[in-house]
Design a protein around this motif. Structure first.
Motif, short mmCIF file in Angstrom:
data_model
loop_
_atom_site.label_atom_id
_atom_site.label_comp_id
_atom_site.label_asym_id
_atom_site.label_seq_id
_atom_site.Cartn_x
_atom_site.Cartn_y
_atom_site.Cartn_z
N ALA A 259 -2.46 6.62 -28.26
CA ALA A 259 -3.01 6.97 -29.57
C ALA A 259 -4.37 7.64 -29.43
O ALA A 259 -4.68 8.61 -30.14
CB ALA A 259 -3.13 5.71 -30.43
N ARG A 260 -5.19 7.16 -28.51
CA ARG A 260 -6.51 7.75 -28.32
C ARG A 260 -6.42 9.20 -27.83
O ARG A 260 -7.25 10.03 -28.20
CB ARG A 260 -7.31 6.91 -27.33
N SER A 261 -5.42 9.47 -27.00
CA SER A 261 -5.34 10.82 -26.42
C SER A 261 -4.48 11.77 -27.24
O SER A 261 -4.76 12.97 -27.27
CB SER A 261 -4.79 10.74 -25.00
N GLU A 262 -3.44 11.26 -27.90
CA GLU A 262 -2.48 12.14 -28.58
C GLU A 262 -2.52 12.06 -30.10
O GLU A 262 -2.01 12.96 -30.78
CB GLU A 262 -1.06 11.83 -28.08
N ALA A 263 -3.10 10.99 -30.65
CA ALA A 263 -3.17 10.86 -32.11
C ALA A 263 -4.45 10.14 -32.51
O ALA A 263 -4.43 9.06 -33.11
CB ALA A 263 -1.94 10.10 -32.64
N PRO A 264 -5.61 10.70 -32.18
CA PRO A 264 -6.88 10.04 -32.48
C PRO A 264 -7.15 9.88 -33.97
O PRO A 264 -8.03 9.11 -34.36
CB PRO A 264 -7.92 10.96 -31.82
N ASP A 265 -6.41 10.60 -34.80
CA ASP A 265 -6.60 10.52 -36.25
C ASP A 265 -5.69 9.48 -36.90
O ASP A 265 -5.52 9.48 -38.13
CB ASP A 265 -6.35 11.90 -36.88
N MET A 266 -5.09 8.59 -36.11
CA MET A 266 -4.20 7.56 -36.66
C MET A 266 -4.73 6.17 -36.32
O MET A 266 -4.23 5.48 -35.42
CB MET A 266 -2.78 7.73 -36.11
#
Length: 647
Positions: A259-266
């Motif tokens: 999540a931190r690398s591929e979806a930081p806005d979630m």
């Protein structure tokens, strides 16, 4: 030339391998293996210590020229077979067969996960130093087998961060797929004429699990399973279901990292991952007080435990929902979404299954737990798998027979048509060994029992001058006896748990006069030759604990069918386990030693005769003075330079 002739005096094996001693039983076994290969039949055999069963199946397998899978119990035995025994036999036979070694994927470095670990805050300072060692090695290794990295302990917490599992592997979408060591190991195995694997890998495939082995087993014309006595338990685990706290914790951490690398806005995704890990830690804390194997009735007796696991189910489901929303954002998130769905299915199976032919149970400890669903019988399923793969199947071990028969093993695995054979050890137990059955006035359940066997052990150790294994059926007994004797024995004391097993064994061999206190892990797969191990003491007959949930469920099933659980389940299992423990004593033709079985039930119960009949034939005594004379006689000869080593 027959395989038996190849192993005879004047044969190619004796001509090439220095110190090779032809053995009649070995030659017979080799010819029986060859017959099974030719007929595509099944062979079930026990070959006692010293028979040389490894050569007895390697020679016919290589001479037959058929595609062969050799499976053994552990990675250590795999390495011994592949790197030591197999090259010697190939050289002797001048075999041009191609060979390969294949281990489970967690034994190979994953370059992608290694690169991720470099920046992972969960990898502590000590592991970061080890990671630097692994990274340097990664630039040189060809095979990627982590056994090559002697500088990093096999128990290091680093390894899960730099190896992959079925769950977290990205497969073809991995950015390092072209350099994948697992992929290359499988390629070599697919192309080889003979492949060396281990039982866990073999059974993962037989149970139709993804172990990366599916392309190999269907093409095999011969499957040899060494250390086959372990199969019933391994097959039961493979055909069942299991979910561990480790799997859930790793999913939560991998999801957070993805999540931190591929979806930081979630942020909701990271929160769901955090809640899952929090739920895992809460469940571990609550279950830790119920350490060991527990039946599902524990959840009924303590509703809060069931509620925690249901909460865990909810957290896993919520994380799955978030991952499903994010899966299109990157390959790591997509892999985590797939894992969450698979683990959710497993968790439901473990919490909600109502199969009358399976038992639900759990295993808890201070650092984690595992939820299990285990079939009560695997005979039908195993037989079906054998029929699915119409190869020659050879099952061999040093401990398969009970009272001279392998019928119990065949019943457990549903093997209905097989050539059966038992070859006793060629060692001269009548002169090399002594069995001491000390007179004890109470059964093992009596509070006087452990102090009494401590006194017996102390007296025996005085005669053997240390140089002994003291083997136990429980940690409680080990801890009691180790504490009681630690200050009373003048020899070095090594206790299981004080150091890793490999280190304890290395120290035991180095010292030459130590006493090692151990439980199940030292009952088998341990080979100490020479006078460093002159005595093995076993605290009592190794019947399975009465609270073992799987054994109890199977016993209840047999009782409901009007059958004897003791005769069909508990007694055979205990006999095999005792044979394993007793087998630590004599490992070489020059070895000598005393086996001490403390349990008075060997003489006071009718079933004691079956245990004694299943052991190698050796003189039996009730008198400590005979033990003292045995060692004194041997030491006298040794002092005169006339004796070999004690084993």
């Amino acid at each position: 030339m027959t395989p038996g002739a190849a192993l005879a005096a004047g044969g190619p094996v004796a001509a090439v391998i220095e110190g090779f001693q032809p053995r009649h039983a070995q030659q017979e076994m080799a010819d029986r293996v060859a017959a099974a290969i030719q007929s595509h039949g099944h062979l079930v055999c026990e070959a006692g210590t010293g028979t040389g069963k490894t050569f007895a199946y390697l020679v016919p397998a290589l001479m037959a020229g058929v595609r062969t899978i050799l499976s053994t119990a552990t990675r250590t035995l795999q390495d011994q077979l592949f790197h030591v025994d197999l090259p010697r036999v190939r050289a002797a036979l001048k075999s041009e067969a191609s060979v390969a070694l294949l281990k489970g994927r967690s034994n190979y470095l994953c370059l992608h996960r290694m690169e991720q670990a470099a920046g992972d805050p969960l990898v502590g300072p000590r592991e970061q130093k080890e990671l630097a060692v692994v990274t340097a090695w990664s630039r040189e290794t060809v095979l990627g087998d982590i056994a090559e990295v002697s500088e990093v302990s096999e128990e290091s917490p680093l390894w899960p961060y730099v190896t992959s599992t079925v769950e977290n592997c990205l497969g073809q979408k991995c950015p390092r797929i072209d350099d994948c060591h697992v992929k290359e190991a499988r390629r070599r195995a697919v192309a080889a004429d003979l492949v060396v694997v281990n039982h866990h890998l073999l059974f993962a495939d037989m149970a139709l699990r993804d172990a990366g082995f599916g392309e190999i087993l269907p093409t095999a014309q011969c499957v040899v399973i060494d250390e086959a006595h372990q199969l019933p338990e391994l097959a039961a685990n493979a055909f069942g279901h299991a979910l561990s706290a480790r799997q859930l914790r790793e999913l939560s951490r991998d999801s957070d990292r993805a999540a931190r690398s591929e979806a930081p806005d979630m942020p909701d995704l990271r929160e769901a991952a955090r809640l899952l890990e929090q739920g895992v830690e809460q469940a571990i804390g609550a279950l830790a007080q119920f350490s060991g194997k527990q039946s599902e009735s524990l959840l009924t007796a303590h509703p809060v435990l069931g509620e925690l696991l249901e909460t865990l189910h909810g957290h896993l489901s919520s994380l799955g929902t978030q991952l499903e929303l994010a899966a299109g954002r990157g390959e790591e998130l997509e892999a985590c979404e797939r894992r969450s769905a698979e683990l959710l299915l497993k968790l439901r199976e473990c919490l909600q299954q109502d199969d009358p032919d399976a038992v639900r149970w759990l295993e808890a400890g201070a650092r984690g737990f595992v939820l299990h669903v285990t079939p009560l019988s695997i005979a039908d399923r195993f037989r079906a798998r054998l029929e699915h793969y119409p190869a020659a199947w050879v099952f061999c071990s040093g401990t398969l027979a009970i009272g001279g028969s392998v019928a119990h093993f065949c019943r457990e695995l549903g093997i209905v048509e097989a050539d059966e054979a038992v070859w006793h050890s060629p060692f001269d137990y009548a002169n090399q060994a002594l069995l001491h059955l000390p007179p004890i006035p109470c059964d093992p359940g009596d509070q006087r029992y452990l102090p009494l066997i401590c006194d017996i052990a102390e007296a025996v150790f005085a005669a053997s001058r240390g140089r002994a294994f003291f083997l136990f059926t429980s940690y409680r007994a080990l801890e009691f006896c180790a504490a009681r004797l630690r200050g009373r024995l003048p020899w070095p004391i090594l206790v299981q748990g004080d150091a890793p097993r490999a280190r304890l064994l290395a120290e035991f061999r180095r010292l030459g006069n130590a006493v090692l206190f151990g439980t199940a892990t030292f009952w088998e797969g341990v080979d100490v030759r020479g006078e460093a191990l002159s005595c093995v003491i076993i605290d009592k007959l190794p019947f399975a604990p009465p609270d073992d949930p799987v054994a109890r469920a199977r016993a209840d099933r047999l009782a409901a069918e009007g059958r004897s659980a003791f005769n069909e389940l508990q007694l055979p299992a205990a006999v095999i386990t005792l044979k394993q423990g007793a087998g630590r004593l004599i490992r070489d033709a020059a070895d000598r030693g005393v086996l001490v079985l403390c349990d008075p039930r060997l003489k006071t119960r009718g079933y004691g005769k079956l245990f004694l009949k299943s052991l190698p034939p050796m003189p039996v005594t009730r008198e400590l003075s005979d033990v003292q004379k045995f060692f004194a006689s041997f030491e006298g000869k040794a002092d005169a330079g006339k004796a070999g080593s004690i084993g």
